[in-house]
Motif scaffolding. Structure first.
Motif, PDB file in Angstrom:
ATOM      1  N   ASP A  83       0.836  -1.208   0.000  1.00 21.69           N
ATOM      2  CA  ASP A  83       0.000   0.000   0.000  1.00 21.69           C
ATOM      3  C   ASP A  83       0.866   1.252   0.000  1.00 21.69           C
ATOM      4  OD1 ASP A  83      -2.432  -1.257  -0.116  1.00 21.69           O
ATOM      5  OD2 ASP A  83      -2.729  -1.290   2.057  1.00 21.69           O
ATOM      6  N   ALA A  84       1.854   1.272   0.888  1.00 17.36           N
ATOM      7  CA  ALA A  84       2.723   2.440   0.987  1.00 17.36           C
ATOM      8  C   ALA A  84       3.577   2.616  -0.261  1.00 17.36           C
ATOM      9  CB  ALA A  84       3.621   2.320   2.223  1.00 17.36           C
ATOM     10  N   ALA A  85       4.070   1.500  -0.822  1.00 19.94           N
ATOM     11  CA  ALA A  85       4.913   1.580  -2.017  1.00 19.94           C
ATOM     12  C   ALA A  85       4.152   2.167  -3.200  1.00 19.94           C
ATOM     13  CB  ALA A  85       5.453   0.199  -2.368  1.00 19.94           C
ATOM     14  N   ALA A  86       2.871   1.811  -3.339  1.00 24.11           N
ATOM     15  CA  ALA A  86       2.080   2.283  -4.467  1.00 24.11           C
ATOM     16  C   ALA A  86       1.609   3.721  -4.291  1.00 24.11           C
ATOM     17  CB  ALA A  86       0.883   1.364  -4.691  1.00 24.11           C
ATOM     18  N   SER A  87       1.294   4.103  -3.056  1.00 25.05           N
ATOM     19  CA  SER A  87       0.731   5.431  -2.808  1.00 25.05           C
ATOM     20  C   SER A  87       1.775   6.476  -2.438  1.00 25.05           C
ATOM     21  CB  SER A  87      -0.311   5.358  -1.686  1.00 25.05           C
ATOM     22  OG  SER A  87       0.305   5.012  -0.451  1.00 25.05           O
ATOM     23  N   GLY A  88       2.920   6.030  -1.902  1.00 20.35           N
ATOM     24  CA  GLY A  88       3.935   6.979  -1.447  1.00 20.35           C
ATOM     25  C   GLY A  88       3.603   7.609  -0.112  1.00 20.35           C
ATOM     26  N   VAL A  89       2.578   7.100   0.559  1.00 21.49           N
ATOM     27  CA  VAL A  89       2.148   7.644   1.858  1.00 21.49           C
ATOM     28  C   VAL A  89       1.883   6.489   2.805  1.00 21.49           C
ATOM     29  CG1 VAL A  89       0.372   8.983   3.066  1.00 21.49           C
ATOM     30  CG2 VAL A  89       1.125   9.673   0.777  1.00 21.49           C
ATOM     31  N   ASN A  90       2.289   6.655   4.044  1.00 22.35           N
ATOM     32  CA  ASN A  90       1.997   5.670   5.083  1.00 22.35           C
ATOM     33  C   ASN A  90       1.048   6.302   6.093  1.00 22.35           C
ATOM     34  OD1 ASN A  90       2.189   3.360   6.819  1.00 22.35           O
ATOM     35  ND2 ASN A  90       3.655   4.492   8.070  1.00 22.35           N
ATOM     36  N   THR A  91      -0.063   5.627   6.361  1.00 19.63           N
ATOM     37  CA  THR A  91      -1.053   6.132   7.312  1.00 19.63           C
ATOM     38  C   THR A  91      -1.200   5.140   8.460  1.00 19.63           C
ATOM     39  OG1 THR A  91      -2.275   7.301   5.576  1.00 19.63           O
ATOM     40  CG2 THR A  91      -3.443   6.856   7.645  1.00 19.63           C
ATOM     41  N   VAL A  92      -1.060   5.651   9.675  1.00 17.29           N
ATOM     42  CA  VAL A  92      -1.198   4.830  10.873  1.00 17.29           C
ATOM     43  C   VAL A  92      -2.459   5.266  11.600  1.00 17.29           C
ATOM     44  CG1 VAL A  92      -0.086   4.051  13.003  1.00 17.29           C
ATOM     45  CG2 VAL A  92       1.315   4.699  11.029  1.00 17.29           C
ATOM     46  N   GLU A  93      -3.332   4.325  11.909  1.00 24.11           N
ATOM     47  CA  GLU A  93      -4.575   4.624  12.599  1.00 24.11           C
ATOM     48  C   GLU A  93      -4.686   3.757  13.844  1.00 24.11           C
ATOM     49  OE1 GLU A  93      -7.727   4.019   9.872  1.00 24.11           O
ATOM     50  OE2 GLU A  93      -7.313   5.832   8.708  1.00 24.11           O
ATOM     51  N   ARG A  94      -5.133   4.394  14.927  1.00 22.73           N
ATOM     52  CA  ARG A  94      -5.324   3.657  16.165  1.00 22.73           C
ATOM     53  C   ARG A  94      -6.350   4.364  17.027  1.00 22.73           C
ATOM     54  NH1 ARG A  94      -0.816   2.468  20.907  1.00 22.73           N
ATOM     55  NH2 ARG A  94      -2.208   1.312  22.296  1.00 22.73           N
ATOM     56  N   ASP A  95      -7.400   3.649  17.368  1.00 25.76           N
ATOM     57  CA  ASP A  95      -8.445   4.177  18.257  1.00 25.76           C
ATOM     58  C   ASP A  95      -8.979   5.527  17.793  1.00 25.76           C
ATOM     59  OD1 ASP A  95      -8.084   1.938  19.823  1.00 25.76           O
ATOM     60  OD2 ASP A  95      -6.707   2.922  21.210  1.00 25.76           O
ATOM     61  N   ARG A 123       0.654 -15.266  -2.340  1.00 30.12           N
ATOM     62  CA  ARG A 123      -0.735 -15.373  -2.775  1.00 30.12           C
ATOM     63  C   ARG A 123      -0.941 -14.532  -4.039  1.00 30.12           C
ATOM     64  NH1 ARG A 123      -4.658 -13.273  -0.170  1.00 30.12           N
ATOM     65  NH2 ARG A 123      -3.554 -11.976   1.310  1.00 30.12           N
ATOM     66  N   PRO A 124      -1.780 -14.993  -4.966  1.00 28.51           N
ATOM     67  CA  PRO A 124      -1.999 -14.241  -6.216  1.00 28.51           C
ATOM     68  C   PRO A 124      -2.417 -12.798  -5.972  1.00 28.51           C
ATOM     69  CG  PRO A 124      -2.972 -16.426  -6.373  1.00 28.51           C
ATOM     70  CD  PRO A 124      -2.525 -16.268  -4.947  1.00 28.51           C
ATOM     71  N   GLN A 125      -3.220 -12.555  -4.929  1.00 27.93           N
ATOM     72  CA  GLN A 125      -3.682 -11.189  -4.654  1.00 27.93           C
ATOM     73  C   GLN A 125      -2.523 -10.272  -4.288  1.00 27.93           C
ATOM     74  OE1 GLN A 125      -4.807 -13.990  -3.390  1.00 27.93           O
ATOM     75  NE2 GLN A 125      -7.026 -14.006  -3.139  1.00 27.93           N
ATOM     76  N   LEU A 126      -1.466 -10.825  -3.690  1.00 25.91           N
ATOM     77  CA  LEU A 126      -0.326 -10.021  -3.279  1.00 25.91           C
ATOM     78  C   LEU A 126       0.700  -9.888  -4.393  1.00 25.91           C
ATOM     79  CD1 LEU A 126       0.205 -11.301   0.378  1.00 25.91           C
ATOM     80  CD2 LEU A 126      -0.939  -9.218  -0.375  1.00 25.91           C
ATOM     81  N   ILE A 127       0.960 -10.979  -5.081  1.00 35.26           N
ATOM     82  CA  ILE A 127       1.989 -10.939  -6.125  1.00 35.26           C
ATOM     83  C   ILE A 127       1.589  -9.981  -7.243  1.00 35.26           C
ATOM     84  CG2 ILE A 127       1.137 -12.851  -7.558  1.00 35.26           C
ATOM     85  CD1 ILE A 127       4.022 -13.795  -7.821  1.00 35.26           C
ATOM     86  N   ASP A 128       0.281  -9.852  -7.497  1.00 28.96           N
ATOM     87  CA  ASP A 128      -0.200  -8.961  -8.547  1.00 28.96           C
ATOM     88  C   ASP A 128       0.085  -7.503  -8.227  1.00 28.96           C
ATOM     89  OD1 ASP A 128      -1.940  -8.180 -10.876  1.00 28.96           O
ATOM     90  OD2 ASP A 128      -3.136  -7.330  -9.254  1.00 28.96           O
ATOM     91  N   ARG A 129       0.238  -7.186  -6.948  1.00 32.86           N
ATOM     92  CA  ARG A 129       0.409  -5.794  -6.561  1.00 32.86           C
ATOM     93  C   ARG A 129       1.855  -5.315  -6.690  1.00 32.86           C
ATOM     94  NH1 ARG A 129      -2.388  -4.790  -0.994  1.00 32.86           N
ATOM     95  NH2 ARG A 129      -1.847  -2.645  -1.562  1.00 32.86           N
ATOM     96  N   PHE A 130       2.797  -6.230  -6.868  1.00 25.32           N
ATOM     97  CA  PHE A 130       4.145  -5.801  -7.229  1.00 25.32           C
ATOM     98  C   PHE A 130       4.107  -5.277  -8.662  1.00 25.32           C
ATOM     99  CE2 PHE A 130       5.612  -8.238  -3.609  1.00 25.32           C
ATOM    100  CZ  PHE A 130       6.752  -7.545  -3.209  1.00 25.32           C
TER     101      PHE A 130
END
Length: 349
Positions: free
Chosen positions: A122-134, A158-165
């Motif tokens: 997610d972070a690699a594709a978007s260039g942003v890291n979002t942390v959420e808690r409570d 898993r196919p769902q993950l390998i496709d995202r590279f």
């Protein structure tokens, strides 16, 4: 000298790794491609190439993600007590923040928990890291080149993950004597005198740095004409890919290659040269079956027609007492004579 301070093997000195070098350079020019997945057996210089690329980038930072890392170590943590007490967000950066403008390297990514793979992709594709808690969230820039390596003998993603590279390169053991000799000689020379070996490639290394910088600046000015779009569509349809991610990645990779070569426009030739790295992990076996669909459909129709004829004929044969189509005629049951039975009296019944 510890591992962190050891000089890296020069990117320009890699031997017999042209497809890998191209994929890494494209990801360096456009980190939004989603990273590079490198598959291959042990000893094929996967980690050497990752370290070599890192020093070509602005920060020259290589961050390793260990297999045992927790999700908090990867994405960072929020101090909720500080939020409740002071109303301010206190964020402790993780490895994604540390890798910003550098390389995030994951060895044996196929053994990493799915939750961590999801987060870093997610972070690699978007260039942003979002942390959420409570109900509290914090975002920060996380533009990095993701390089994941895997040995297919130790399990698949898993196919769902390998496709995202974004891109994938498959390395093989080298069985060409001359190439093996060049690789071994280069490695021995580097181990004997790292600084002297690196000095011999200094000009080529500087040229790589400058071309990456110039390509990043030129990237937004390059556009795609209809011929390029059409060619990408044809290639992706022929590979029977799922969704449209392959189309988007192929266009961006072709644009990055055009920018690296200082071309005036993106062409179908650029598309052809990046297509294999885009489609290698997305191509489906059903593409071959679809190509044979007309013949297969005709065969199936003939088969069904024969089955229907057989069924109707056998039904008619059964009605007429015939025994064709595998039906056996009825066999008479044998009758065995039984001796007379003496009936019991009413009292004993």
């Amino acid at each position: 000298m510890n591992a962190a301070m050891r000089p890296a093997f020069p990117f320009a000195a890699l031997v017999g790794q042209a497809p890998l070098q191209q994929a890494l350079l494209l990801a360096a020019i456009d980190p939004g491609l989603g990273g590079v997945l490198v598959s291959g057996p042990r000893g094929t210089a996967k980690s050497t190439a990752a370290r070599a690329l890192a020093e070509l980038l602005p920060e020259g930072q290589l961050v390793n993600l260990p297999l045992g890392a927790s999700e908090e170590r990867l994405i960072g943590t929020l101090d909720i007590e500080t939020v409740l007490r002071d109303g301010s967000v206190r964020f402790s950066p993780g490895l994604l923040a540390k890798a910003h403008r550098g390389v995030l390297y994951v060895d044996e990514v196929n053994l990493l928990p799915d939750a961590l793979v999801d987060a870093l992709l997610d972070a690699a594709a978007s260039g942003v890291n979002t942390v959420e808690r409570d109900g509290v969230s914090h975002s920060h820039d996380a533009s990095f080149v993701l390089i994941g390596t895997m040995n297919p003998e130790e399990g698949e993603l898993r196919p769902q993950l390998i496709d995202r590279f974004g891109l994938m390169v498959e390395l093989q053991n080298c069985f060409e004597p001359l190439v093996r000799q060049q690789i071994v000689k280069a490695r021995l020379a580097f181990d004997l005198d790292p600084q002297g070996f690196r000095a011999a490639y200094a000009l080529q290394q500087d040229a790589y740095v400058e071309r990456i910088r110039a390509a990043r600046e030129a990237l937004p000015q390059l556009v795609f004409d209809d011929a390029v779009h059409a060619h990408v569509s044809v290639l992706c349809i022929a590979a029977a890919v799922d969704g449209l991610r392959a189309d988007l990645v192929m266009l961006r990779a072709a644009r990055a290659l055009a920018a690296y070569e200082q071309a005036a426009a993106v062409t179908t030739e650029h598309v052809e040269r990046v297509a294999e790295a885009v489609l290698m992990h997305r191509r489906h076996d059903r593409a071959a079956r679809d190509n044979a669909a007309p013949n297969q459909t005709s065969f199936d129709a003939d088969e069904v027609s024969s089955q229907e004829v057989a069924s109707s004929t056998s039904g008619a044969a059964a009605a007429s007492g015939d025994s064709d189509w595998g039906y056996l005629p009825p066999e008479p049951a044998g009758i065995t004579q039984v001796k007379g039975v003496i009936p019991l009296s009413a009292k004993k019944r």
